[in-house]
Design an enzyme around this catalytic site. Structure first.
Site, PDB file in Angstrom:
ATOM      1  N   TYR A 142     -35.419 -32.185 -23.761  1.00 46.31           N
ATOM      2  CA  TYR A 142     -36.830 -31.857 -23.570  1.00 46.31           C
ATOM      3  C   TYR A 142     -37.444 -32.654 -22.429  1.00 46.31           C
ATOM      4  CZ  TYR A 142     -37.582 -29.020 -27.783  1.00 46.31           C
ATOM      5  OH  TYR A 142     -37.572 -28.023 -28.721  1.00 46.31           O
ATOM      6  N   LYS A 187     -23.030 -33.642 -31.950  1.00 44.53           N
ATOM      7  CA  LYS A 187     -21.954 -32.793 -31.426  1.00 44.53           C
ATOM      8  C   LYS A 187     -21.014 -33.731 -30.665  1.00 44.53           C
ATOM      9  CE  LYS A 187     -20.072 -28.745 -30.610  1.00 44.53           C
ATOM     10  NZ  LYS A 187     -19.417 -27.940 -31.659  1.00 44.53           N
ATOM     11  N   ASP A 219     -22.950 -27.633 -35.511  1.00 41.43           N
ATOM     12  CA  ASP A 219     -22.583 -26.259 -35.893  1.00 41.43           C
ATOM     13  C   ASP A 219     -22.247 -26.194 -37.372  1.00 41.43           C
ATOM     14  OD1 ASP A 219     -20.416 -27.868 -35.234  1.00 41.43           O
ATOM     15  OD2 ASP A 219     -19.288 -26.314 -34.185  1.00 41.43           O
ATOM     16  N   ASP A 243     -35.049 -29.414 -33.518  1.00 42.14           N
ATOM     17  CA  ASP A 243     -35.927 -28.255 -33.347  1.00 42.14           C
ATOM     18  C   ASP A 243     -35.283 -27.029 -33.999  1.00 42.14           C
ATOM     19  OD1 ASP A 243     -38.046 -26.657 -32.312  1.00 42.14           O
ATOM     20  OD2 ASP A 243     -36.671 -25.975 -30.742  1.00 42.14           O
ATOM     21  N   ASP A 247     -36.246 -24.994 -37.935  1.00 44.52           N
ATOM     22  CA  ASP A 247     -36.632 -23.580 -38.077  1.00 44.52           C
ATOM     23  C   ASP A 247     -35.685 -22.906 -39.064  1.00 44.52           C
ATOM     24  OD1 ASP A 247     -38.669 -23.675 -36.146  1.00 44.52           O
ATOM     25  OD2 ASP A 247     -38.122 -21.703 -35.359  1.00 44.52           O
TER      26      ASP A 247
END
Ligand code: IPM
Ligand code: MN
Length: 355
Positions: A142, A187, A219, A243, A247
């Site tokens: 970001y 990751k 993942d 983020d 969701d």
């Protein structure tokens, strides 16, 4: 208690849910004898239109001069499909996070008794799920170095050790106060930044022997969230992964309109729903105000007002039990109650403490 609250309603459904949040705080002040003062500021598209800046200097000053920020939502479709737009409403939110040093974003995910059937997941999977996602909020892609041309573009996912340490500390502390289980999501099999996260976490883990720490690739974590959400107690992860995962996690609760968050760091803390500005619903009086109202509960609890926070949560639970809910939570997506009516019901409940 005396508190000065900076209210930033923003765009879309923001002003509607903001009104409900403020009214709930006023009801709490009345019932418990507090002195809450509210001052309004511009943010997002509303601020771009008025002063040409999505997070004006004046709003920053207001936030810094306040004890807490009650934020609603920013975003406007006029900017979404225009990749050449020079300023975007979302930049206001990012500027606020950066300028207030809000590095830790706490997103609790829970199911609400009576709403299990609202989740597209099977009831036996989601029932009782209760975990917190600690999302790093001022670093990573970001805010890393960016480049953008017609032929090439990149975002840099950079993290320094102190940035990782401070967010992990928040997560370990939280885990030690809850069920003492921390999952570090990264990751590390591919990304250098993730390998540093994992290294620092493995070092810090030793300082928290009462917390069981495990490590999961993002993942795999995104699958586990859906298959077995009760596995999780506290998740900690970098900005972008957090983020996306939150969701995804919101489908466990059944509606994006249910999830609050707090962002804490170096300056004034901010309390806001995790959902966006839902411009299509603006002015229709259908937006669910509960994520905003639960953000108010988090605000009160942040200042040690546990009983007050509980009163707000009890009001929310009662409204769900009595089916005083907006259409997203109603039978067949329908309801007789709008945003304002739900808000009125909640404030009446808090003032009388029994309906
Ligand atoms: C969120 C939002 C923001 C983010 C957007 C609006 C910039 O999706 O708070 O999760 O990506 O952080
Ligand atoms: Mn998001």
């Amino acid at each position: 208690m005396k508190l000065k609250i900076a209210v930033l309603p923003g765009d879309g459904i923001g002003p509607e849910i903001s009104r409900v949040g403020v009214n709930v705080m006023k009801a709490v002040a009345e019932r418990f004898g507090h002195d809450f003062e509210f001052e309004y500021g511009l943010a997002g598209a509303a601020a771009i239109r008025t002063v040409g800046d999505p997070f004006p200097e004046e709003t920053l000053r207001l936030c810094k001069d306040s004890d807490a920020v009650l934020f609603s939502a920013v975003g406007d479709p006029a900017y979404d499909n225009n990749p050449d737009a020079k300023v975007r409403p979302e930049q206001g939110l990012l500027a606020m996070r950066k300028q207030l040093g809000l590095f830790a974003n706490i997103r609790p995910i829970q199911t609400f008794p009576g709403l299990e059937d609202k989740s597209p997941l099977k009831e036996e999977i989601v029932k009782g799920a209760d975990f917190v996602c600690v999302r790093e909020l001022t670093g990573g892609m970001y805010f890393g170095e960016k480049f953008e041309s017609d032929d090439k573009a990149y975002d840099t996912n950079m993290y320094t050790r102190p940035e990782i340490e401070r967010i992990l500390r928040v997560a370990f502390q939280l885990a030690s106060r809850r069920r003492r289980h921390l999952t570090v999501v990264d990751k590390a099999n591919v990304l250098a930044s993730s390998r540093l996260w994992r290294k620092v976490a493995q070092e810090m883990e030793k300082e928290w022997p009462d917390v069981t720490t495990d490590y999961m690739f993002v993942d795999n974590a995104s699958m586990k969230l859906i298959q077995d959400p009760r596995f999780f107690d506290v998740i900690v992860t970098e900005n972008t992964f957090g983020d996306i995962l939150t969701d995804e996690a919101s489908v466990i609760s059944g509606s994006m309109g249910l999830l609050p968050s707090s962002s804490i760091g170096e300056s004034t803390p901010v309390f806001e729903p995790i959902h966006g500005s839902w411009p299509q619903a603006a002015g229709l009086d259908i937006a669910n105000p509960l994520a905003q109202v639960l953000s108010v509960a988090m605000l009160l609890e942040h200042f040690g007002l546990a009983e007050e926070g509980k009163a707000v949560r009890d009001a929310v639970d009662a409204s769900i039990r009595q089916k005083v809910v907006t259409p997203d939570l109603g039978k067949g997506g329908k309801s007789d109650y709008g945003t304002e009516a739900v808000g009125r019901w909640l404030t009446a409940w808090i003032c009388s403490a029994a309906v």
